[in-house]
Write a protein that holds these residues in place. Sequence first.
Motif, PDB file in Angstrom:
ATOM      1  N   LEU A 206       0.825  -1.200   0.000  1.00 31.75           N
ATOM      2  CA  LEU A 206       0.000   0.000   0.000  1.00 31.75           C
ATOM      3  C   LEU A 206       0.861   1.252   0.000  1.00 31.75           C
ATOM      4  O   LEU A 206       1.901   1.307   0.658  1.00 31.75           O
ATOM      5  CB  LEU A 206      -0.913   0.012   1.228  1.00 31.75           C
ATOM      6  N   ARG A 207       0.430   2.253  -0.734  1.00 33.86           N
ATOM      7  CA  ARG A 207       1.086   3.564  -0.734  1.00 33.86           C
ATOM      8  C   ARG A 207       0.234   4.479   0.145  1.00 33.86           C
ATOM      9  O   ARG A 207      -0.633   5.208  -0.325  1.00 33.86           O
ATOM     10  CB  ARG A 207       1.209   4.095  -2.154  1.00 33.86           C
ATOM     11  N   LEU A 208       0.517   4.429   1.434  1.00 29.19           N
ATOM     12  CA  LEU A 208      -0.319   5.116   2.405  1.00 29.19           C
ATOM     13  C   LEU A 208      -0.033   6.613   2.434  1.00 29.19           C
ATOM     14  O   LEU A 208       1.116   7.049   2.365  1.00 29.19           O
ATOM     15  CB  LEU A 208      -0.105   4.519   3.795  1.00 29.19           C
TER      16      LEU A 208
ATOM     17  N   ASP B 178      -4.308   4.121   1.087  1.00 27.77           N
ATOM     18  CA  ASP B 178      -3.864   4.201  -0.300  1.00 27.77           C
ATOM     19  C   ASP B 178      -5.074   4.694  -1.093  1.00 27.77           C
ATOM     20  O   ASP B 178      -6.067   3.973  -1.225  1.00 27.77           O
ATOM     21  CB  ASP B 178      -3.428   2.815  -0.782  1.00 27.77           C
TER      22      ASP B 178
ATOM     23  N   ARG C  40      -6.335   2.340  -3.954  1.00 35.64           N
ATOM     24  CA  ARG C  40      -6.919   1.075  -3.493  1.00 35.64           C
ATOM     25  C   ARG C  40      -8.240   1.296  -2.756  1.00 35.64           C
ATOM     26  O   ARG C  40      -9.169   0.502  -2.900  1.00 35.64           O
ATOM     27  CB  ARG C  40      -5.932   0.338  -2.588  1.00 35.64           C
TER      28      ARG C  40
ATOM     29  N   HIS D  80      -5.816  -2.386   5.032  1.00 37.10           N
ATOM     30  CA  HIS D  80      -5.886  -1.040   5.607  1.00 37.10           C
ATOM     31  C   HIS D  80      -6.185  -1.075   7.110  1.00 37.10           C
ATOM     32  O   HIS D  80      -6.394  -0.020   7.723  1.00 37.10           O
ATOM     33  CB  HIS D  80      -6.967  -0.223   4.899  1.00 37.10           C
TER      34      HIS D  80
END
Length: 339
Positions: free
Chosen positions: A21-23, A64, A67, A151
């Motif tokens: 994930l690209r948080l 993200d 997502r 998440h």
Amino acid sequence: MVRLVDDLLEVSRITRGKIELRLEVVDLAETIASAVETSRPLIDAASHELIVSGPRPGVLLEADPVRLSQVLANLLNNAAKFTEDRGTIWLTVRESGPAVQISVRDNGIGISPEKLPHVFELFTQADRSDGRALEGLGIGLSLVQQLVEMHGGTVEARSEGLGSGSEFVVSLPMAERARAAEGEAPPDAASFAQRAEGERRPSGEGDRLSRMTVLVVDDNRDAADSLGALLRTFGATVTVAYDGASALQILHSHGPPDLAFLDIGMPDMNGYDLACQIRERPEYRDLVLIALTGWGCDGDRRRAREAGFDHHVGKPADAAALLALMDSLPPPRPRAVSE
């Protein structure tokens, strides 16, 4: 078909811990707007009414954005597909303590009590009482659950039964809580995969899967093709047959694969009979046979063992369970060559 393969690849990547994930801190209202824009063509095509309530300004999540938008769009698409034309879809945001709940509800066909506990399982499809064809193969909701859990959230399905509509509720921690709780960042894809599989495979196991040959036999063409597509995302070389006679012909002409998934409930020649015929041939003694069945009582498992099956997998098949099973198999042994 392109969307189906894309979703299968997504499920496979998540299960194998290949997605990270690209948080970032995202505004929930913007994420919802993005999801609605994605789903609007499907909603409008069926002349549905979409009612969005909330969120209040400034509701932030650590997520993200791509997502999370994918999660909500999948739920909206699901509602649009399983609601009769000119239906109503509600997207509602509620705050509950340090968490936010996002509900997607419809007045569509609903979910039977028997199906409700299984809606997030891969390849589970809803019931249709009107005879209309189903779109998709029950992959979107499995993808939703896995992305939500990555998440640090949960998703729940609710329905009073067929004809009563459905509701899916996603619960996620708000960003303020995520920043305050040191060391409690949402789990990434790798940690989700560890929960799904129990433990990560040793290095080099992926190479073995890429050399594995598999035969899938099921008279349900959609189920056979989708399972074949999923196994290909694991790297396996897959051949599909839709009945026992075709499966035997493939075996005789191409030789035995490393393993075969046989559906038990096929007409004409069921999975038990097919397994017995396969075990009669000495050149197939090392072929690993896996029974695919919706029946899972002790008697069914005993009958599968007596027919020559090595393993028993319930339907619908779970991606993580299949991957773990394939990982657990010993490397292929040299096979006898028939004269």
